[in-house]
Design a protein around this motif. Structure first.
Motif, PDB file in Angstrom:
ATOM      1  N   CYS A  76      -5.836   8.744 -77.939  1.00 17.52           N
ATOM      2  CA  CYS A  76      -5.612  10.126 -77.824  1.00 17.52           C
ATOM      3  C   CYS A  76      -6.566  10.856 -77.020  1.00 17.52           C
ATOM      4  CB  CYS A  76      -5.529  10.576 -79.328  1.00 17.52           C
ATOM      5  SG  CYS A  76      -6.907  10.363 -80.048  1.00 17.52           S
ATOM      6  N   ASP A  77      -6.300  12.024 -76.628  1.00 15.83           N
ATOM      7  CA  ASP A  77      -7.527  12.696 -75.760  1.00 15.83           C
ATOM      8  C   ASP A  77      -8.329  13.638 -76.621  1.00 15.83           C
ATOM      9  OD1 ASP A  77      -6.248  12.261 -73.498  1.00 15.83           O
ATOM     10  OD2 ASP A  77      -4.642  14.000 -73.637  1.00 15.83           O
ATOM     11  N   GLN A  78      -9.373  13.699 -76.345  1.00 14.23           N
ATOM     12  CA  GLN A  78     -10.441  14.509 -76.831  1.00 14.23           C
ATOM     13  C   GLN A  78      -9.857  16.223 -76.913  1.00 14.23           C
ATOM     14  OE1 GLN A  78     -14.483  14.235 -75.676  1.00 14.23           O
ATOM     15  NE2 GLN A  78     -14.254  12.306 -75.375  1.00 14.23           N
ATOM     16  N   VAL A  79     -10.239  16.746 -78.130  1.00 12.15           N
ATOM     17  CA  VAL A  79      -9.876  18.215 -77.975  1.00 12.15           C
ATOM     18  C   VAL A  79     -10.487  19.175 -77.073  1.00 12.15           C
ATOM     19  CG1 VAL A  79      -9.916  20.137 -79.607  1.00 12.15           C
ATOM     20  CG2 VAL A  79      -9.345  17.957 -80.508  1.00 12.15           C
ATOM     21  N   TRP A  80     -11.702  18.456 -76.605  1.00 10.89           N
ATOM     22  CA  TRP A  80     -12.384  19.239 -75.742  1.00 10.89           C
ATOM     23  C   TRP A  80     -11.748  19.279 -74.326  1.00 10.89           C
ATOM     24  CZ3 TRP A  80     -16.187  22.496 -75.557  1.00 10.89           C
ATOM     25  CH2 TRP A  80     -17.039  22.238 -74.405  1.00 10.89           C
ATOM     26  N   SER A  81     -10.790  18.395 -74.004  1.00 12.11           N
ATOM     27  CA  SER A  81     -10.153  18.761 -72.924  1.00 12.11           C
ATOM     28  C   SER A  81      -9.399  19.873 -72.705  1.00 12.11           C
ATOM     29  CB  SER A  81      -9.135  17.407 -72.458  1.00 12.11           C
ATOM     30  OG  SER A  81      -8.236  17.296 -73.651  1.00 12.11           O
ATOM     31  N   ARG A  82      -8.894  20.326 -73.909  1.00 16.04           N
ATOM     32  CA  ARG A  82      -8.319  21.784 -73.756  1.00 16.04           C
ATOM     33  C   ARG A  82      -9.190  22.938 -73.872  1.00 16.04           C
ATOM     34  NH1 ARG A  82      -5.432  18.311 -77.368  1.00 16.04           N
ATOM     35  NH2 ARG A  82      -6.278  19.681 -79.108  1.00 16.04           N
ATOM     36  N   TRP A  83     -10.479  22.645 -74.307  1.00 15.98           N
ATOM     37  CA  TRP A  83     -11.555  23.735 -74.675  1.00 15.98           C
ATOM     38  C   TRP A  83     -12.593  23.647 -73.491  1.00 15.98           C
ATOM     39  CZ3 TRP A  83     -11.531  27.581 -78.066  1.00 15.98           C
ATOM     40  CH2 TRP A  83     -10.492  27.524 -78.950  1.00 15.98           C
ATOM     41  N   ARG A  84     -12.852  22.636 -72.693  1.00 14.95           N
ATOM     42  CA  ARG A  84     -13.886  22.683 -71.739  1.00 14.95           C
ATOM     43  C   ARG A  84     -13.891  24.069 -71.018  1.00 14.95           C
ATOM     44  NH1 ARG A  84     -13.730  17.157 -69.946  1.00 14.95           N
ATOM     45  NH2 ARG A  84     -11.546  17.865 -69.128  1.00 14.95           N
ATOM     46  N   ASP A  85     -13.057  24.123 -70.312  1.00 17.91           N
ATOM     47  CA  ASP A  85     -12.832  25.258 -69.219  1.00 17.91           C
ATOM     48  C   ASP A  85     -13.068  26.925 -70.122  1.00 17.91           C
ATOM     49  OD1 ASP A  85     -12.213  23.596 -67.263  1.00 17.91           O
ATOM     50  OD2 ASP A  85     -10.367  23.892 -67.224  1.00 17.91           O
ATOM     51  N   GLN A  86     -12.900  26.815 -71.338  1.00 19.55           N
ATOM     52  CA  GLN A  86     -12.807  28.098 -71.959  1.00 19.55           C
ATOM     53  C   GLN A  86     -14.305  28.325 -72.494  1.00 19.55           C
ATOM     54  OE1 GLN A  86     -10.148  28.572 -75.214  1.00 19.55           O
ATOM     55  NE2 GLN A  86      -8.818  27.457 -74.140  1.00 19.55           N
ATOM     56  N   PHE A  87     -15.195  27.099 -72.656  1.00 18.97           N
ATOM     57  CA  PHE A  87     -16.737  27.232 -72.885  1.00 18.97           C
ATOM     58  C   PHE A  87     -17.308  27.491 -71.591  1.00 18.97           C
ATOM     59  CE2 PHE A  87     -15.578  25.740 -77.085  1.00 18.97           C
ATOM     60  CZ  PHE A  87     -16.682  26.006 -77.832  1.00 18.97           C
ATOM     61  N   ASP A  88     -16.837  26.813 -70.517  1.00 20.32           N
ATOM     62  CA  ASP A  88     -17.806  27.169 -69.230  1.00 20.32           C
ATOM     63  C   ASP A  88     -18.904  26.587 -69.318  1.00 20.32           C
ATOM     64  OD1 ASP A  88     -17.624  27.704 -66.462  1.00 20.32           O
ATOM     65  OD2 ASP A  88     -17.923  29.576 -66.653  1.00 20.32           O
ATOM     66  N   LEU A  89     -19.579  25.762 -69.865  1.00 21.03           N
ATOM     67  CA  LEU A  89     -20.872  25.481 -69.936  1.00 21.03           C
ATOM     68  C   LEU A  89     -21.399  24.731 -69.011  1.00 21.03           C
ATOM     69  CD1 LEU A  89     -20.832  24.143 -73.710  1.00 21.03           C
ATOM     70  CD2 LEU A  89     -21.838  26.277 -72.813  1.00 21.03           C
ATOM     71  N   PRO A  90     -22.828  24.853 -68.434  1.00 20.29           N
ATOM     72  CA  PRO A  90     -23.254  24.342 -67.299  1.00 20.29           C
ATOM     73  C   PRO A  90     -23.926  22.878 -67.400  1.00 20.29           C
ATOM     74  CG  PRO A  90     -24.886  25.600 -68.229  1.00 20.29           C
ATOM     75  CD  PRO A  90     -23.771  25.602 -68.964  1.00 20.29           C
ATOM     76  N   TYR A  91     -22.705  21.916 -68.259  1.00 22.25           N
ATOM     77  CA  TYR A  91     -22.946  20.682 -68.472  1.00 22.25           C
ATOM     78  C   TYR A  91     -22.096  19.853 -67.708  1.00 22.25           C
ATOM     79  CZ  TYR A  91     -25.132  22.972 -72.573  1.00 22.25           C
ATOM     80  OH  TYR A  91     -26.090  23.744 -73.488  1.00 22.25           O
ATOM     81  N   ASP A  92     -22.377  18.448 -67.614  1.00 20.91           N
ATOM     82  CA  ASP A  92     -21.607  17.640 -67.061  1.00 20.91           C
ATOM     83  C   ASP A  92     -20.210  17.788 -68.072  1.00 20.91           C
ATOM     84  OD1 ASP A  92     -20.321  14.861 -67.903  1.00 20.91           O
ATOM     85  OD2 ASP A  92     -21.030  14.725 -65.807  1.00 20.91           O
ATOM     86  N   PRO A  93     -18.897  17.632 -67.551  1.00 21.68           N
ATOM     87  CA  PRO A  93     -17.717  17.968 -68.347  1.00 21.68           C
ATOM     88  C   PRO A  93     -17.551  17.108 -69.452  1.00 21.68           C
ATOM     89  CG  PRO A  93     -17.162  17.786 -65.898  1.00 21.68           C
ATOM     90  CD  PRO A  93     -18.479  17.233 -66.151  1.00 21.68           C
ATOM     91  N   ASP A  94     -18.049  15.867 -69.743  1.00 16.55           N
ATOM     92  CA  ASP A  94     -18.040  15.261 -70.717  1.00 16.55           C
ATOM     93  C   ASP A  94     -19.319  15.130 -71.636  1.00 16.55           C
ATOM     94  OD1 ASP A  94     -15.415  14.340 -70.216  1.00 16.55           O
ATOM     95  OD2 ASP A  94     -15.932  13.006 -68.778  1.00 16.55           O
ATOM     96  N   ASP A  95     -20.070  15.817 -71.287  1.00 17.45           N
ATOM     97  CA  ASP A  95     -21.503  16.012 -72.356  1.00 17.45           C
ATOM     98  C   ASP A  95     -20.883  16.203 -73.635  1.00 17.45           C
ATOM     99  OD1 ASP A  95     -24.127  16.161 -72.595  1.00 17.45           O
ATOM    100  OD2 ASP A  95     -24.648  17.406 -71.216  1.00 17.45           O
ATOM    101  N   ILE A  96     -22.057  15.463 -74.363  1.00 17.22           N
ATOM    102  CA  ILE A  96     -21.843  15.829 -75.902  1.00 17.22           C
ATOM    103  C   ILE A  96     -22.992  16.277 -76.487  1.00 17.22           C
ATOM    104  CG2 ILE A  96     -20.034  14.097 -76.208  1.00 17.22           C
ATOM    105  CD1 ILE A  96     -21.859  12.114 -77.433  1.00 17.22           C
TER     106      ILE A  96
END
Length: 182
Positions: A76-96
């Motif tokens: 299943c997909d991580q929920v982050w895939s739907r939230w990543r752009d909304q957070f717009d953090l200066p991290y690697d896209p898959d950073d935890i």
């Protein structure tokens, strides 16, 4: 234990759900009444903020639960895939957040307290979904051979629960420190 192998192992399932529910119930209480600036407040230059701790615990839970589902053959997909752009953090896209520097932690920001709470809500739903799919034999299946001994599903679940429980407590403590400054 459930006698029907298509059902989750009842005791393990119930204990895990209870543990994850406790963190989920405490999450909005930690966020409650904090502004964006307060969520990003750090007790000192190298400390973690409440917001970063909550984001990190949610990212770890999201990443590991989706990974567990995949390792058990039900990806299943991580929920982050739907939230990543909304957070717009200066991290690697898959950073935890694991192993981030003080500067990276300091770069964390959030648009609103509700953003954190809603992301966590989605991850909690994913967690319950993954737990609900587990069968008794799944708990002993190896899901990560990068460790000695290899990690079973049960060990991974306990590890995630331990990590997020520690971080929700840390976030509550930092909030308490912040509130004492007022």
């Amino acid at each position: 234990m459930a006698t029907d192998d298509t059902q989750p192992a009842t005791l393990a399932h119930d204990l895990l759900v209870d543990g994850f529910e406790r963190v989920h119930e405490e999450f909005p209480q930690v966020v409650e009444r904090l502004s964006v600036a307060e969520l990003c407040w750090r007790p000192d230059a190298d400390a973690n903020s409440v917001g970063w701790l909550l984001w990190h615990l949610t990212r770890v839970q999201d990443d590991h639960m989706a990974g567990l589902a995949g390792a058990l053959g039900d990806p299943c997909d991580q929920v982050w895939s739907r939230w990543r752009d909304q957070f717009d953090l200066p991290y690697d896209p898959d950073d935890i957040g694991y192993g981030q520097t003080s500067e990276q932690v300091g770069a964390f920001t959030v648009k609103s307290p509700a953003q954190l709470t809603k992301y966590h809500e989605g991850v909690h739903e994913l967690t319950l979904e993954v737990l609900g799919r587990l069968k008794a034999e799944d708990y002993t299946r190896v899901v990560d051979e990068n460790f000695d001994p290899p990690v079973t599903a049960a060990a991974r679940l306990v590890s995630v629960l331990n990590d997020i429980t520690a971080h929700i407590g840390q976030a509550a403590y930092v909030k308490g420190m912040l509130l004492r400054t007022h």
